[in-house]
Design a protein around this motif. Structure first.
Motif, PDB file in Angstrom:
ATOM      1  N   GLY A  97      -0.837   8.287  -1.550  1.00 23.81           N
ATOM      2  CA  GLY A  97      -1.380   7.050  -0.999  1.00 23.81           C
ATOM      3  C   GLY A  97      -0.992   6.835   0.466  1.00 23.81           C
ATOM      4  N   GLY A  98      -1.935   6.316   1.241  1.00 19.77           N
ATOM      5  CA  GLY A  98      -1.625   5.929   2.610  1.00 19.77           C
ATOM      6  C   GLY A  98      -1.623   7.064   3.634  1.00 19.77           C
ATOM      7  N   LYS A 109       7.990   1.173   0.221  1.00 22.99           N
ATOM      8  CA  LYS A 109       8.414   0.279  -0.871  1.00 22.99           C
ATOM      9  C   LYS A 109       9.758   0.702  -1.468  1.00 22.99           C
ATOM     10  CE  LYS A 109       4.571   0.986  -3.284  1.00 22.99           C
ATOM     11  NZ  LYS A 109       3.547   1.468  -2.332  1.00 22.99           N
ATOM     12  N   THR A 110       9.881   2.007  -1.738  1.00 28.91           N
ATOM     13  CA  THR A 110      11.074   2.487  -2.419  1.00 28.91           C
ATOM     14  C   THR A 110      12.332   2.295  -1.568  1.00 28.91           C
ATOM     15  OG1 THR A 110       9.716   4.093  -3.589  1.00 28.91           O
ATOM     16  CG2 THR A 110      12.078   4.481  -3.579  1.00 28.91           C
ATOM     17  N   LYS A 139       0.829  -1.197   0.000  1.00 30.32           N
ATOM     18  CA  LYS A 139       0.000   0.000   0.000  1.00 30.32           C
ATOM     19  C   LYS A 139       0.875   1.262   0.000  1.00 30.32           C
ATOM     20  CE  LYS A 139      -3.231   1.873   3.231  1.00 30.32           C
ATOM     21  NZ  LYS A 139      -3.958   2.748   2.337  1.00 30.32           N
ATOM     22  N   GLY A 140       0.316   2.345  -0.479  1.00 30.80           N
ATOM     23  CA  GLY A 140       1.043   3.616  -0.491  1.00 30.80           C
ATOM     24  C   GLY A 140       1.584   3.961   0.891  1.00 30.80           C
ATOM     25  N   GLY A 141       2.795   4.497   0.934  1.00 31.62           N
ATOM     26  CA  GLY A 141       3.344   4.990   2.186  1.00 31.62           C
ATOM     27  C   GLY A 141       3.952   3.954   3.114  1.00 31.62           C
TER      28      GLY A 141
END
Lengths: 329, 391
Positions: free
Chosen positions: B29-30, A35-36, A30-32
């Motif tokens: 996002g998030g 991941k990066t 999910k965003g945030g």
């Protein structure tokens, strides 16, 4: 079984090696959730073992440059650290490369107009854009230009349509170069020793739920294997049960006055902060347990990465995360 | 928590919700867009009244979970009044929610706008239809705007709050209507459709047709051509509604709420969004800074107290020991309190600095504290809404 507060450390050095011995890893979540930074940290670990690593994204909007403090990235991979090259996806450039390599079409006036026609086709025909994006990374794996390709992927929901695109397209087309492309891509994507998805979660309701949903969708809608689950930003456990008791007595009892005497009135803020940190950790624990129950029980590699109390991006964080990952494993 | 820069911020949130008809909640996002959208809607129902719809376009069923409802689909549903009572609130207005179901919305669009029943059935039965509408030109973003337009122009609600999709570029959905109109008016689309219509191929189209043919194969190309030939009958409607959606977004009765957390990544995205919105002359209603650490971590003098606590831990532990408190354990606890305080203080200081870099102009910046417990029901949503109204 998982003890109530401390997650089981079920991963070993062999698990880490198995993770890094893949040839193609898609890092999603999910965003945030980080991941990066984690993609970059994994790349660093592999590079330290002497592997040549390519890092890329899926939409050209990633933030990989930041993780290595490099200049802006382009489709042409740039060396960002020892053994690590990074690139930014550019569908048009990818199409040009594809046309050059695969379509033996005489180019009148260069590839330009053809590429724009191609771009249009990719918008109109289902799956074509995904094939070219994922195809670029599969190609790098097939040609063995790198030992490991790590893709900092889009949020959970979209990764399914990307990874499932070769199959979706196979149902629609009967002949042509794209069909051939889908078969060799699938050979790479469907081999669990070569390709794997790294699912990143943080111990909160929605990110944990989406990770479990993604696992189910990967199983039901694709033939792609999972490589690992990373639970990121896990807050340190403040107190053991014995310490917890002492903490409660100190802040509720007469002892509190002694602390104020010694450290001043503002010690109240310090105690409030510690209470906040302790409660936060406690409310998040259920999600760590849930993820462990769902994944560690099913023999997945589950890695816990602690919350770093430092700046949240940049090369320093990449280094610290890589250290945290290797210590955890 | 960092002080909101605009002291009137809570009044401004109230004024915003009282005066606007469409509020678009956006951010990376998030960051908690769905929770904020739900909170704005729920609190409008308890504090201001009227009929409010929260439209969530996130494919994950987040709002359903957040509102403690069973999975709900494209249909607009009212949140039961008893849930408000259970949460200790009284709803003076109505709270409705709907989740965007891309597939169902496309079907509705075809059914409502196809020129005749023959075309309608041919599109719905086309084997490429699902695949194409599910994917092409950000069709998810487009259909979200289409749905917003339909709901807004129906006049069914006093206020519609839209939660935007979690794309990396949170502004994709703004451009989606225009992009869709461009797509349908494209010369390349005419070329793509041409073989389906006649055997005569335009000379200018030849290179395109050749690439397309080599790549996709003649059969697939014909299938795609046939599909878009059918679909083109909807073209006028697409253009018209795209323009109408743009008018709605630019209207004074529409405003944007940008949500961020005090982390550099999301804040950077928020900064970009604010600049883009300003460039397009769209109204920015508020900036919501979610997950701010408590004031305790920025209290002046507290760092010194933490230091004293650590320095005098051994001595203090002796003082507080006895009555079942072990001095060694107490010393460890005191050090841990001080260390943890310093850790979070660092994050809090960074967060405050990050927020100060946001160019909010006249829009109020509203901070929401990091909740120790997560939002899992209407009660949590309403609590968040109270924070927005009263901070």
């Amino acid at each position: 079984m998982v003890p109530p507060t401390t997650p089981a450390r079920s991963v070993s050095e062999a698990d880490l090696q198995a993770l890094l011995d893949h040839r193609l890893l898609f890092v999603t979540g999910k965003g945030g959730v980080g991941k990066t930074s984690l993609s970059a940290a994994l790349a660093r670990l592999a590079a330290q073992q002497g592997k040549r690593v390519l890092l890329g994204d899926l939409d050209g909007r990633g933030d990989l440059a930041n993780a290595f403090e490099s200049g802006p990235l382009s489709f042409e991979p740039t060396k960002v650290a020892n053994n690590i090259w990074a690139m930014s996806m550019d569908t048009e450039a990818s199409m040009r490369e594809y046309i050059k390599l695969n379509l033996k079409i005489p180019m009148v006036g260069g590839v330009g107009p053809v590429a724009s026609a191609f771009d249009f086709l990719a918008s109109a025909a289902p799956g074509v854009r995904e094939i070219l994006t994922i195809g670029k990374y599969c190609y790098e794996v097939r040609e063995q230009h790198y030992d490991l390709v790590i893709v900092d992927s889009t949020a959970s929901g979209h990764i399914i349509s990307h990874l499932g695109a070769p199959d979706a397209l196979r149902e629609l087309i009967r002949v042509g170069p794209l069909l051939d492309q889908t078969s060799w891509m699938n050979k790479i994507l469907h081999d669990g020793d070569i390709t794997g998805v790294v699912m990143v979660a943080i111990p909160e309701e929605m990110p944990a739920t989406e990770t479990i949903e993604l696992r189910d969708r990967l199983e039901n809608e694709t033939s792609i294997s999972r490589a690992a689950v990373i639970i990121n930003r896990v807050l340190p456990e403040l107190f053991s049960t014995a310490e917890e008791e002492v903490f409660d007595r100190i802040i509720t009892g007469k002892q509190r006055a002694a602390l104020v005497d010694h450290a001043g009135e503002t010690v109240e803020a310090v105690l409030a902060g510690a209470t906040f940190a302790s409660n936060l950790r406690r409310s998040r624990t259920q999600h760590i347990e849930r993820l462990f129950a769902e994944f560690a029980g099913a023999d997945d590699t589950v890695v816990v990465v602690p919350q770093l109390f430092v700046r949240t991006e940049g090369l320093r964080v990449t280094k610290l995360l890589a250290t945290a990952l290797s210590e955890e494993l | 928590m960092a002080k909101p820069r605009n002291a009137e911020s809570s009044q401004s949130i109230e004024r915003l919700l009282a005066s606007k008809e469409v509020i678009v909640v956006t951010g990376s996002g998030g960051v908690g867009k769905t929770s904020v959208a739900a909170a704005l809607g729920a609190s409008t129902a308890t504090r201001l009244g009227g009929k409010v719809l929260v439209l969530t376009v996130d494919p994950a069923r987040r709002l359903a979970t957040a509102l403690g409802l069973e999975a709900f689909g494209n249909v607009e549903r009212q949140v039961d009044e008893s849930l408000f009572v259970e949460a200790g609130f009284e709803a003076v207005g109505e709270l409705w929610i709907a989740m965007l179901d891309t597939k169902a919305s496309w079907d509705d669009l075809i059914v409502n706008h196809a020129p005749d029943s023959k075309t309608r059935d041919a599109i719905l039965a086309n084997k490429l239809y699902r695949n194409i509408t599910g994917r092409f030109v950000q069709s998810h973003d487009y259909i979200a705007m289409e749905r917003l337009h339909e709901i807004h122009t129906s006049g069914r609600y006093d206020l519609v709050i839209v939660d935007t999709p979690p794309t990396r570029n949170a502004l994709d959905f703004l451009d989606a209507p225009e992009r869709m109109a461009d797509f349908f008016s494209s010369r390349l689309l005419r070329w793509l459709i041409a073989p389906a219509r006649s055997k005569i191929v335009n000379r200018a189209a030849k290179p395109f047709t050749m690439v397309a043919d080599r790549l996709l194969g003649a059969k697939f190309l014909t299938d795609i051509g046939e599909f878009f030939l059918l679909f083109q009958t909807l073209y006028d409607g697409f253009v018209e509604r795209a323009q109408s959606v743009q008018r709605t977004l630019a209207d004074q009765r529409t405003s944007f709420v940008v949500v961020t957390t005090p982390e550099p990544g999301p804040a950077g995205e928020a900064k970009f969004l604010l600049a883009e919105l300003a460039k397009r002359d769209l109204s920015i209603g508020a900036v919501v800074a979610n997950r701010m650490l408590p004031d305790a971590f920025v209290t002046r003098g507290a760092a010194t107290s933490a230091k004293k606590l650590r320095g005098g831990a051994a001595e203090l532990a002796e003082t507080v020991s006895g009555r079942g408190i072990d001095a060694d354990i107490a010393e460890g606890v005191l050090r841990e309190i001080a260390d943890r305080y310093d850790d979070f203080r660092l994050l809090a200081a960074q967060g405050a600095a990050v927020l100060e870099g946001l160019p909010a102009d006249d829009a109020p910046v509203v901070g929401i504290p990091y909740l120790e417990d997560e939002i899992v029901n209407l009660s949590g949503v309403l609590e968040l809404g109270e924070q927005l109204f009263t901070l």
